[in-house]
Design an enzyme around this catalytic site. Structure first.
Site, mmCIF file in Angstrom:
data_model
loop_
_atom_site.group_PDB
_atom_site.id
_atom_site.type_symbol
_atom_site.label_atom_id
_atom_site.label_comp_id
_atom_site.label_asym_id
_atom_site.label_seq_id
_atom_site.Cartn_x
_atom_site.Cartn_y
_atom_site.Cartn_z
ATOM 1 N N ILE A 372 0.820 -1.214 0.000
ATOM 2 C CA ILE A 372 0.000 0.000 0.000
ATOM 3 C C ILE A 372 0.853 1.262 0.000
ATOM 4 O O ILE A 372 0.324 2.368 -0.027
ATOM 5 C CB ILE A 372 -0.955 0.014 1.209
ATOM 6 C CG1 ILE A 372 -0.185 -0.117 2.526
ATOM 7 C CG2 ILE A 372 -2.005 -1.079 1.078
ATOM 8 C CD1 ILE A 372 -1.070 -0.032 3.761
ATOM 9 N N GLY A 375 8.564 3.748 0.536
ATOM 10 C CA GLY A 375 9.318 4.927 0.926
ATOM 11 C C GLY A 375 10.795 4.673 0.863
ATOM 12 O O GLY A 375 11.245 3.613 0.411
ATOM 13 N N PHE A 377 12.788 4.058 3.231
ATOM 14 C CA PHE A 377 13.311 3.099 4.200
ATOM 15 C C PHE A 377 12.582 1.762 4.173
ATOM 16 O O PHE A 377 12.851 0.909 4.999
ATOM 17 C CB PHE A 377 13.241 3.688 5.610
ATOM 18 C CG PHE A 377 13.911 5.020 5.711
ATOM 19 C CD1 PHE A 377 15.259 5.146 5.481
ATOM 20 C CD2 PHE A 377 13.182 6.152 5.983
ATOM 21 C CE1 PHE A 377 15.875 6.375 5.556
ATOM 22 C CE2 PHE A 377 13.791 7.384 6.060
ATOM 23 C CZ PHE A 377 15.145 7.496 5.840
ATOM 24 N N VAL A 380 5.397 -0.677 2.749
ATOM 25 C CA VAL A 380 4.280 -0.812 3.688
ATOM 26 C C VAL A 380 3.256 -1.768 3.094
ATOM 27 O O VAL A 380 2.845 -1.631 1.941
ATOM 28 C CB VAL A 380 3.628 0.549 3.987
ATOM 29 C CG1 VAL A 380 2.505 0.379 5.008
ATOM 30 C CG2 VAL A 380 4.662 1.534 4.508
ATOM 31 N N ASP A 493 10.332 15.479 8.185
ATOM 32 C CA ASP A 493 9.850 14.988 6.886
ATOM 33 C C ASP A 493 8.345 15.201 6.745
ATOM 34 O O ASP A 493 7.606 14.302 6.353
ATOM 35 C CB ASP A 493 10.199 13.506 6.719
ATOM 36 C CG ASP A 493 10.245 13.079 5.247
ATOM 37 O OD1 ASP A 493 10.276 13.968 4.369
ATOM 38 O OD2 ASP A 493 10.241 11.872 4.973
#
Length: 696
Positions: A372, A375, A377, A380, A493
């Site tokens: 979904i 990013g 890092f 998800v 961020d």
């Protein structure tokens, strides 16, 4: 005389010199050869690079490393031929182990394909782009003019004309891009284009006529292969074959990299034609005269004894080196584990620890269909936990971090920050997992996704009251983080993709991977600049010091996005020049046309006073001079109509830098370049991240 097995080892990675010397001695003794490349000095004579392939930092890139979508094909081969056997008899067994990365340079691009490991009779092998994997030619695939090529494809594109099972599969190709056998990787939890370092093992057992392929994100070989094909490769494997890799793209920014590579043949078949390799492998033996054999017995024994010492000496040295290295590494791992074990329980008194088995089952083995979001890092996934007899299943969002050391730091940072925070506009941390080398954070699931998807989707799903609620909610949570927590929390961020919407479209701030804790009575210190271009305050780019005011600037940009329905850096109406959102709104303010900045998709369906109030808040927060920005507590009061907006000058203030600035103005300007990657200036990109995230 038949040639012995030819053993080839190619490792585009650092190898200790002692091990290399010992391996070379042993290889010389058994008549094979062992070639090692370290990351500092690659020998071009041992590799043949074709097409768009290139060498960089001890790795081999197969396709163009570019942020601009393009079609590309490249291959790399070992320059020396490998003997597999005679064409009419049985073929030698072989084993290959290699690590690769398939990464999307631009998350919005499509058309990437994949990597193929291949064995070819021609060392000038280079085919077409796209679905042909840089290995086969589009005009000859049906006729199978490349019939002697054996390839294992790791394909990330669904080509219906080739009968591909999915856009994430492994297949065996024999002379054609149409796989004789292929398997969807959905059930194995491996996503080829995830950007993770993936290790593959390819084993062919000539006696059993069986080829097996295994895949893993770790260095440990799985017990169960992803692909097992009964096949006799002897019609394809000849005396002289070349081993290598190829990859291709088609209108994509997908980049393919080989990190390390080992290959060996064994179980070599007896074949008369193999004698042609005796000279190249050093296995030729001269006829022995019986009389000479008796006379030279003593000399032969001395020679064998000397040879044994020459081999065993370096081997013993290497074994000792490996043993001491292993002991040291184990001690380091145990020390780190003890630190983590003592640290994490203090953080997670509220959130529970999930097992890896639970989360893997809830995400269907981290299947691509459950993704979904992605990013810098990690990825998800949506997880569905089984319910009880009286309750339905519960949905979570599972953030799976990459395996890099830096990602572990981000994982611990995010866990340490958010575990102790409680606010209605924060994404709630439900749990965590640190098993099997995986770093997983479990959050409550937000059914309406991120703000950027709601704001820029077609059609836009947010009404004006919902947008105003988003601005108010994020102001409230930032005021909490900056001034109401025991330690100040600097998010670093703030952007629309990190603001999520719950079932009632209320905003929740998430992704604390870059957040920093700071005592209220201490001044900020310089750190690595991190965040997303377009949202970064000028003074943060200059000094690297993150403060509440750098978060305020990012919030101001988000507020302008909410009001205007435009990205921080966007194209002008003509679709040519880049336009900075803050500059554009400030220009309208100077022309007394601020209301014209309102999102035209609202079709006038907004409160004029609220729109002007919110636009002025956005400009005041995005003021280039940090001292002129309001605190988030004041912003909350303004949005609640408890205070008047901060006066905003008609002309945008000039940037003010100290004389000791270490970077030039044009280097930090938000819209200085014409080359755009994902809606951001080229200067905003870095190898580390996606979508313009930077860290310097």
């Amino acid at each position: 005389m038949a040639a012995r097995p030819l053993r080839l080892r190619l490792a585009v990675a650092f190898l200790p010199l002692l091990l290399a010397a010992a391996s070379a001695s042993a290889a010389a003794a058994r008549g094979g050869f062992n070639v090692s490349f370290d990351s500092a000095a690659l020998a071009f004579s041992d590799l043949t690079l074709l097409g768009d392939s290139f060498l960089r930092n001890g790795s081999v890139g197969l396709t163009r490393d570019t942020a601009v979508p393009s079609s590309s094909a490249g291959s790399v081969l070992c320059s020396r031929a490998v003997a597999f056997g005679s064409g009419g008899g049985s073929a030698a067994s072989f084993a290959a182990r290699f690590s690769f990365v398939i990464a999307e340079q631009n998350a919005g691009s499509t058309g990437g394909d994949g990597i193929a490991f291949f064995i070819s009779p021609d060392r000038a092998t280079l085919g077409a782009t796209g679905g042909y994997l840089g290995l086969f030619n589009s005009s000859s695939s049906a006729a199978k003019t490349n019939a002697s090529i054996v390839a294992v494809e790791f394909d990330t594109m669904l080509n219906d004309e080739f009968g591909d099972p999915s856009d994430n599969h492994v297949g065996l190709d024999l002379g054609s891009p149409v796989s004789v056998n292929a398997v969807d990787l959905a059930a194995f939890g491996v996503v080829l284009n995830s950007g993770n370092l993936t290790t593959a093992w390819i084993d062919y057992h000539g006696a059993d006529h069986l080829l097996q392929v295994s895949l893993s994100y770790s260095a440990a070989k799985p017990a169960k292969p992803v692909l097992s094909v009964p096949v006799d490769l002897s019609p394809y494997l000849r005396d002289a074959m070349y081993v290598g890799f190829s990859a291709s793209t088609e209108g994509s920014t997908q980049q393919h990299t080989i990190k390390e590579w080992t290959f060996q043949t064994f179980g070599f078949p007896s074949a008369t034609n193999s004698s042609s390799f005796s000279n190249t492998t050093g296995n030729a033996s001269a006829p022995t005269v019986p009389g000479e054999a008796a006379a030279g017995g003593a000399a032969s024994r001395k020679k064998r004894f000397g040879l044994a010492l020459g081999i065993l000496g370096p081997v013993a040295l290497a074994v000792s080196f490996v043993f001491f290295a292993w002991v040291s590494i184990r001690k380091l791992i145990e020390l780190t584990s003890r630190k983590d074990a003592g640290f994490l329980p203090e953080l997670v008194k509220g959130p529970r620890k999930f097992s890896y088995k639970e989360l893997s089952a809830a995400t269907r083995g981290f299947h691509a269909s459950r993704v979904i979001g992605k990013g810098a890092f990690g990825t998800v996934y949506k997880a569905a936990m089984p319910g009880t007899a009286t309750a339905s299943a519960v949905s979570y969002a599972v953030k799976r971090s990459t395996q890099a050391h830096q990602s572990r730091n981000e994982f611990v940072a995010e866990l340490s920050v958010i575990a102790c925070l409680r606010h209605k506009n924060l994404v709630q941390l439900e749990g965590w997992c640190d098993d099997k080398g995986e770093l997983l954070l479990v959050y409550e699931y937000m059914p309406n996704g991120s703000l950027d998807k709601a704001l820029y989707g077609e059609p836009c799903t947010l009404s004006w009251p919902e947008r105003y609620t988003v601005a108010s909610g994020i102001a409230s949570v930032l005021s909490y983080l900056h001034q109401e927590c025991e330690q100040r929390v600097i998010h670093r961020d703030i952007k629309t993709s990190n603001i999520l919407l719950d079932g009632n479209l209320s905003p929740r701030l998430g992704d604390f991977g870059l957040a920093r804790l700071m005592d209220h009575n201490k001044s900020p210190v310089s750190t690595l600049t991190a965040g997303t271009m377009g949202y970064l305050a000028p003074e943060y780019l200059q000094s690297g010091k993150a403060t509440e005011q750098t978060d305020v600037f990012s919030y101001g940009v988000v507020v302008l996005e909410v009001c205007c329905g435009r990205r921080p850096i966007d194209k002008d109406d003509g679709g040519g020049k880049n336009v900075n959102l803050v500059d554009w709104v400030w220009r309208l303010h100077g022309e007394d046309r601020l209301i014209d900045a309102a999102d035209p998709r609202l079709a006038g369906g907004f409160d004029r006073d609220e729109m002007l109030r919110l636009l002025l808040v956005g400009l005041s927060c995005a003021n280039p001079n940090c001292d002129e920005r309001p605190a988030m507590r004041r912003v909350v009061q303004i949005l609640n109509r408890e205070a008047e907006p901060v006066p905003v000058p008609r002309k945008k203030p000039l940037l003010v830098f100290s004389s000791s600035a270490s970077i030039k103005l044009q280097e930090i300007a938000f819209a200085c370049g014409d080359d755009v990657r994902g809606g951001l200036p080229a200067a905003a990109t870095s190898p580390r991240s996606e979508g313009g995230d930077i860290e310097r």
